[in-house]
Scaffold this motif. Structure first.
Motif, short mmCIF file in Angstrom:
data_model
loop_
_atom_site.label_atom_id
_atom_site.label_comp_id
_atom_site.label_asym_id
_atom_site.label_seq_id
_atom_site.Cartn_x
_atom_site.Cartn_y
_atom_site.Cartn_z
N SER A 3 -38.89 -75.65 46.96
CA SER A 3 -39.38 -76.99 46.13
C SER A 3 -39.76 -77.30 44.82
O SER A 3 -40.45 -76.16 44.18
CB SER A 3 -39.93 -77.88 47.36
N SER A 4 -39.36 -78.57 44.80
CA SER A 4 -39.99 -78.56 42.66
C SER A 4 -41.04 -78.97 42.80
O SER A 4 -41.33 -79.56 43.73
CB SER A 4 -39.03 -79.78 42.75
N PRO A 5 -41.91 -79.03 42.43
CA PRO A 5 -43.36 -79.06 41.48
C PRO A 5 -44.00 -80.27 41.70
O PRO A 5 -43.24 -81.08 41.00
CB PRO A 5 -43.60 -78.33 40.38
N ALA A 6 -44.92 -80.53 41.84
CA ALA A 6 -45.01 -82.11 41.88
C ALA A 6 -45.67 -82.08 40.82
O ALA A 6 -46.71 -81.60 39.78
CB ALA A 6 -46.79 -82.34 43.34
N ARG A 7 -46.09 -83.61 40.64
CA ARG A 7 -46.34 -84.09 39.55
C ARG A 7 -48.00 -83.90 38.96
O ARG A 7 -48.62 -83.38 37.82
CB ARG A 7 -46.10 -85.89 38.90
N PHE A 10 -48.09 -80.06 37.51
CA PHE A 10 -47.86 -80.47 35.64
C PHE A 10 -49.12 -81.09 34.83
O PHE A 10 -49.21 -80.68 33.97
CB PHE A 10 -46.47 -81.10 34.80
N ASP A 11 -49.46 -82.53 35.87
CA ASP A 11 -50.63 -83.20 34.96
C ASP A 11 -52.19 -81.54 34.37
O ASP A 11 -52.55 -81.85 33.37
CB ASP A 11 -50.36 -84.07 36.08
N ASN A 12 -52.26 -81.22 35.53
CA ASN A 12 -53.17 -80.22 36.35
C ASN A 12 -53.13 -79.19 34.56
O ASN A 12 -54.16 -78.29 33.81
CB ASN A 12 -53.42 -79.39 36.73
N GLY A 13 -51.62 -78.46 34.34
CA GLY A 13 -51.36 -77.28 33.53
C GLY A 13 -51.79 -78.52 32.09
O GLY A 13 -52.53 -77.25 31.52
N TYR A 14 -51.59 -79.25 32.11
CA TYR A 14 -51.84 -79.98 30.52
C TYR A 14 -53.37 -80.09 30.80
O TYR A 14 -54.40 -79.91 29.28
CB TYR A 14 -50.62 -81.26 29.45
N ARG A 15 -53.54 -80.63 31.48
CA ARG A 15 -55.38 -80.88 31.79
C ARG A 15 -56.52 -79.39 30.82
O ARG A 15 -57.13 -79.59 30.83
CB ARG A 15 -55.90 -81.60 32.87
N ALA A 73 -49.34 -85.57 30.03
CA ALA A 73 -48.76 -84.61 28.85
C ALA A 73 -48.21 -85.62 27.55
O ALA A 73 -48.14 -85.55 27.09
CB ALA A 73 -47.35 -84.43 29.47
N LEU A 74 -47.92 -87.24 27.88
CA LEU A 74 -47.11 -88.13 27.10
C LEU A 74 -48.94 -88.64 26.34
O LEU A 74 -47.94 -89.02 25.36
CB LEU A 74 -46.77 -89.56 28.07
N GLU A 75 -50.10 -88.64 26.62
CA GLU A 75 -51.32 -88.54 26.15
C GLU A 75 -51.31 -88.08 24.86
O GLU A 75 -52.19 -88.22 23.63
CB GLU A 75 -52.34 -88.95 27.22
N LEU A 76 -51.09 -86.26 25.64
CA LEU A 76 -51.36 -85.08 24.31
C LEU A 76 -49.80 -85.49 23.32
O LEU A 76 -49.96 -85.39 21.63
CB LEU A 76 -50.82 -84.12 25.06
N ALA A 77 -49.10 -85.98 23.51
CA ALA A 77 -48.09 -86.29 22.42
C ALA A 77 -48.21 -87.30 21.71
O ALA A 77 -47.29 -87.16 20.74
CB ALA A 77 -46.13 -86.48 23.46
N LYS A 78 -48.37 -88.22 22.46
CA LYS A 78 -48.57 -89.79 21.39
C LYS A 78 -50.03 -88.80 20.37
O LYS A 78 -50.28 -89.87 19.39
CB LYS A 78 -48.71 -90.52 22.60
N ALA A 79 -51.40 -88.56 21.07
CA ALA A 79 -52.03 -88.00 20.01
C ALA A 79 -51.75 -86.94 19.08
O ALA A 79 -52.16 -86.94 17.83
CB ALA A 79 -53.10 -87.21 21.07
#
Length: 209
Positions: A3-7, A10-15, A73-79
Protein backbone atom coordinates in the motif's frame (compact mmCIF):
# COMPACT_ATOMS: atom_id res chain seq x y z
CA UNK A 1 4.66 -2.34 -1.87
CA UNK A 2 1.37 -3.50 -0.40
CA UNK A 3 0.00 0.00 0.00
CA UNK A 4 1.03 3.60 -0.38
CA UNK A 5 2.40 5.34 2.72
CA UNK A 6 0.19 7.46 4.93
CA UNK A 7 0.54 11.20 5.35
CA UNK A 8 1.69 10.86 8.97
CA UNK A 9 4.65 8.76 7.86
CA UNK A 10 5.92 11.62 5.74
CA UNK A 11 5.18 14.21 8.42
CA UNK A 12 7.12 12.14 10.94
CA UNK A 13 10.04 11.79 8.53
CA UNK A 14 10.32 15.55 8.19
CA UNK A 15 9.62 16.24 11.85
CA UNK A 16 12.25 13.80 13.14
CA UNK A 17 14.83 14.54 10.45
CA UNK A 18 14.87 10.91 9.25
CA UNK A 19 13.65 11.48 5.69
CA UNK A 20 16.59 10.29 3.53
CA UNK A 21 15.60 12.47 0.57
CA UNK A 22 15.98 15.76 2.47
CA UNK A 23 19.59 16.60 1.57
CA UNK A 24 19.46 20.40 1.60
CA UNK A 25 20.09 20.78 -2.13
CA UNK A 26 18.50 19.86 -5.47
CA UNK A 27 19.11 16.48 -7.02
CA UNK A 28 22.06 16.54 -9.49
CA UNK A 29 19.81 14.92 -12.13
CA UNK A 30 17.30 17.77 -11.81
CA UNK A 31 20.05 20.39 -12.07
CA UNK A 32 21.17 18.74 -15.28
CA UNK A 33 17.63 18.76 -16.68
CA UNK A 34 17.46 22.51 -16.11
CA UNK A 35 20.86 23.09 -17.72
CA UNK A 36 19.63 21.15 -20.74
CA UNK A 37 16.60 23.44 -21.06
CA UNK A 38 14.08 20.71 -20.15
CA UNK A 39 11.83 23.05 -18.12
CA UNK A 40 9.51 25.41 -19.94
CA UNK A 41 6.36 27.39 -19.33
CA UNK A 42 4.36 26.84 -16.17
CA UNK A 43 6.02 24.25 -13.91
CA UNK A 44 4.57 21.97 -11.22
CA UNK A 45 6.92 20.39 -8.67
CA UNK A 46 4.74 17.56 -7.35
CA UNK A 47 5.74 16.04 -4.02
CA UNK A 48 8.09 18.98 -3.51
CA UNK A 49 8.95 18.12 0.11
CA UNK A 50 11.23 20.72 1.67
CA UNK A 51 11.16 22.64 -1.60
CA UNK A 52 14.73 22.40 -2.92
CA UNK A 53 13.70 22.06 -6.57
CA UNK A 54 10.94 24.65 -6.38
CA UNK A 55 13.36 27.11 -4.79
CA UNK A 56 16.06 26.43 -7.38
CA UNK A 57 13.68 26.94 -10.30
CA UNK A 58 11.99 29.98 -8.75
CA UNK A 59 15.40 31.53 -8.15
CA UNK A 60 16.11 31.16 -11.86
CA UNK A 61 12.88 32.93 -12.76
CA UNK A 62 10.61 29.99 -13.60
CA UNK A 63 6.86 30.16 -12.95
CA UNK A 64 6.78 27.20 -10.57
CA UNK A 65 4.43 25.86 -7.91
CA UNK A 66 5.55 23.28 -5.35
CA UNK A 67 2.86 20.99 -3.92
CA UNK A 68 2.98 18.29 -1.25
CA UNK A 69 0.43 16.53 0.93
CA UNK A 70 2.58 16.98 4.04
CA UNK A 71 1.85 20.33 5.72
CA UNK A 72 4.98 19.91 7.83
CA UNK A 73 7.12 19.55 4.70
CA UNK A 74 5.67 22.77 3.31
CA UNK A 75 6.44 24.58 6.56
CA UNK A 76 10.07 23.60 6.01
CA UNK A 77 9.88 24.68 2.38
CA UNK A 78 8.51 28.09 3.26
CA UNK A 79 11.14 28.53 5.97
CA UNK A 80 13.85 27.63 3.45
CA UNK A 81 12.45 30.18 1.00
CA UNK A 82 12.43 32.91 3.65
CA UNK A 83 15.97 32.08 4.77
CA UNK A 84 17.26 32.34 1.21
CA UNK A 85 15.23 35.37 0.25
CA UNK A 86 13.50 33.55 -2.62
CA UNK A 87 9.88 34.21 -3.51
CA UNK A 88 8.37 30.78 -4.08
CA UNK A 89 4.86 29.38 -4.07
CA UNK A 90 3.83 26.25 -2.17
CA UNK A 91 0.44 24.61 -1.63
CA UNK A 92 -0.89 21.55 0.16
CA UNK A 93 -2.29 19.17 -2.45
CA UNK A 94 -3.02 15.47 -2.93
CA UNK A 95 -1.04 14.25 -5.95
CA UNK A 96 -3.72 11.64 -6.57
CA UNK A 97 -6.42 14.32 -6.94
CA UNK A 98 -4.83 17.38 -8.50
CA UNK A 99 -7.96 18.21 -10.51
CA UNK A 100 -8.77 21.31 -12.52
CA UNK A 101 -7.99 22.16 -16.12
CA UNK A 102 -4.73 21.27 -17.92
CA UNK A 103 -2.46 24.16 -16.94
CA UNK A 104 1.14 22.95 -16.60
CA UNK A 105 3.73 22.73 -19.38
CA UNK A 106 6.30 20.86 -17.28
CA UNK A 107 5.87 18.61 -14.25
CA UNK A 108 8.72 17.43 -12.02
CA UNK A 109 8.36 14.26 -9.97
CA UNK A 110 11.49 13.71 -7.92
CA UNK A 111 11.07 10.55 -5.79
CA UNK A 112 7.28 10.52 -5.56
CA UNK A 113 6.20 7.92 -8.12
CA UNK A 114 8.16 5.15 -6.42
CA UNK A 115 6.31 5.48 -3.09
CA UNK A 116 2.97 4.45 -4.61
CA UNK A 117 1.53 0.96 -4.82
CA UNK A 118 0.94 -0.26 -8.42
CA UNK A 119 -2.78 0.56 -8.44
CA UNK A 120 -2.02 4.04 -7.09
CA UNK A 121 0.66 4.60 -9.74
CA UNK A 122 -2.08 4.33 -12.38
CA UNK A 123 -4.33 6.77 -10.51
CA UNK A 124 -1.41 9.14 -10.06
CA UNK A 125 -0.66 9.13 -13.80
CA UNK A 126 -4.31 9.95 -14.50
CA UNK A 127 -4.16 12.82 -11.98
CA UNK A 128 -1.08 14.25 -13.72
CA UNK A 129 -2.78 13.85 -17.11
CA UNK A 130 -5.64 16.04 -15.92
CA UNK A 131 -3.39 19.01 -15.11
CA UNK A 132 -0.71 18.70 -17.81
CA UNK A 133 -1.27 20.52 -21.08
CA UNK A 134 -1.30 18.47 -24.31
CA UNK A 135 2.31 18.26 -25.42
CA UNK A 136 3.48 18.99 -21.87
CA UNK A 137 6.21 16.91 -20.27
CA UNK A 138 6.52 15.06 -16.98
CA UNK A 139 10.02 14.28 -15.71
CA UNK A 140 10.02 11.28 -13.34
CA UNK A 141 13.06 10.50 -11.19
CA UNK A 142 12.38 7.27 -9.26
CA UNK A 143 14.61 4.85 -7.38
CA UNK A 144 15.38 1.88 -9.64
CA UNK A 145 15.18 -1.80 -8.75
CA UNK A 146 18.64 -2.50 -10.18
CA UNK A 147 20.61 -2.34 -6.91
CA UNK A 148 20.03 -2.05 -3.14
CA UNK A 149 18.81 1.39 -2.16
CA UNK A 150 17.65 3.51 0.78
CA UNK A 151 14.01 3.73 -0.27
CA UNK A 152 11.17 2.06 -2.17
CA UNK A 153 12.10 1.05 -5.71
CA UNK A 154 10.24 0.51 -8.97
CA UNK A 155 10.92 -1.23 -12.24
CA UNK A 156 11.13 0.30 -15.69
CA UNK A 157 7.99 -1.68 -16.52
CA UNK A 158 6.07 0.00 -13.68
CA UNK A 159 6.71 3.43 -15.18
CA UNK A 160 5.76 2.33 -18.69
CA UNK A 161 2.60 0.64 -17.41
CA UNK A 162 1.41 3.62 -15.38
CA UNK A 163 1.94 6.01 -18.28
CA UNK A 164 0.64 3.72 -21.04
CA UNK A 165 -2.60 5.60 -21.77
CA UNK A 166 -2.64 9.26 -22.73
CA UNK A 167 1.13 9.54 -22.59
CA UNK A 168 4.22 8.86 -24.71
CA UNK A 169 7.35 7.71 -22.87
CA UNK A 170 9.87 9.68 -24.91
CA UNK A 171 12.96 8.76 -22.88
CA UNK A 172 13.60 6.32 -20.04
CA UNK A 173 17.04 5.40 -18.79
CA UNK A 174 19.19 5.02 -15.70
CA UNK A 175 20.37 8.00 -13.69
CA UNK A 176 21.28 8.53 -10.01
CA UNK A 177 19.37 9.78 -6.98
CA UNK A 178 21.17 11.28 -3.99
CA UNK A 179 20.09 10.63 -0.41
CA UNK A 180 21.47 9.90 3.01
CA UNK A 181 21.48 6.53 4.71
CA UNK A 182 19.25 6.17 7.78
CA UNK A 183 19.18 3.29 10.25
CA UNK A 184 16.69 1.27 8.24
CA UNK A 185 18.67 1.56 5.01
CA UNK A 186 22.18 1.01 6.38
CA UNK A 187 22.06 -2.82 6.26
CA UNK A 188 20.60 -2.71 2.74
CA UNK A 189 23.19 -0.46 1.13
CA UNK A 190 26.16 -1.48 3.27
CA UNK A 191 27.02 2.09 4.27
CA UNK A 192 27.14 3.75 7.70
CA UNK A 193 24.20 5.79 8.95
CA UNK A 194 24.52 9.40 7.81
CA UNK A 195 26.46 8.60 4.66
CA UNK A 196 25.31 10.41 1.52
CA UNK A 197 25.04 8.02 -1.42
CA UNK A 198 23.96 8.18 -5.05
CA UNK A 199 21.60 5.31 -5.80
CA UNK A 200 20.39 4.00 -9.15
CA UNK A 201 17.26 5.75 -10.40
CA UNK A 202 15.11 5.79 -13.49
CA UNK A 203 14.86 9.13 -15.24
CA UNK A 204 11.93 9.36 -17.62
CA UNK A 205 10.68 12.09 -19.94
CA UNK A 206 7.02 11.48 -20.59
CA UNK A 207 4.93 13.57 -23.00
CA UNK A 208 1.20 14.11 -22.51
CA UNK A 209 -0.70 13.28 -25.70
Amino acid sequence: MASSPARENFDNGYRTGTAPWVIGEPQPAVLELEREGRFRGKVLDVGCGAGEHTLHLAGLGYDVLGVDFSPFALELAKANAAARGIEARFEVADAMRLGGEPRYDTVLDSALFHVFAPEDQLAYARSLHAVTKPGGVVHVLALADTEPSFGPQVSETAIRTAFAEGWEVAELGLSRYRGWVNERAAPLVGEPVGTVVDSAAWLARIRRT
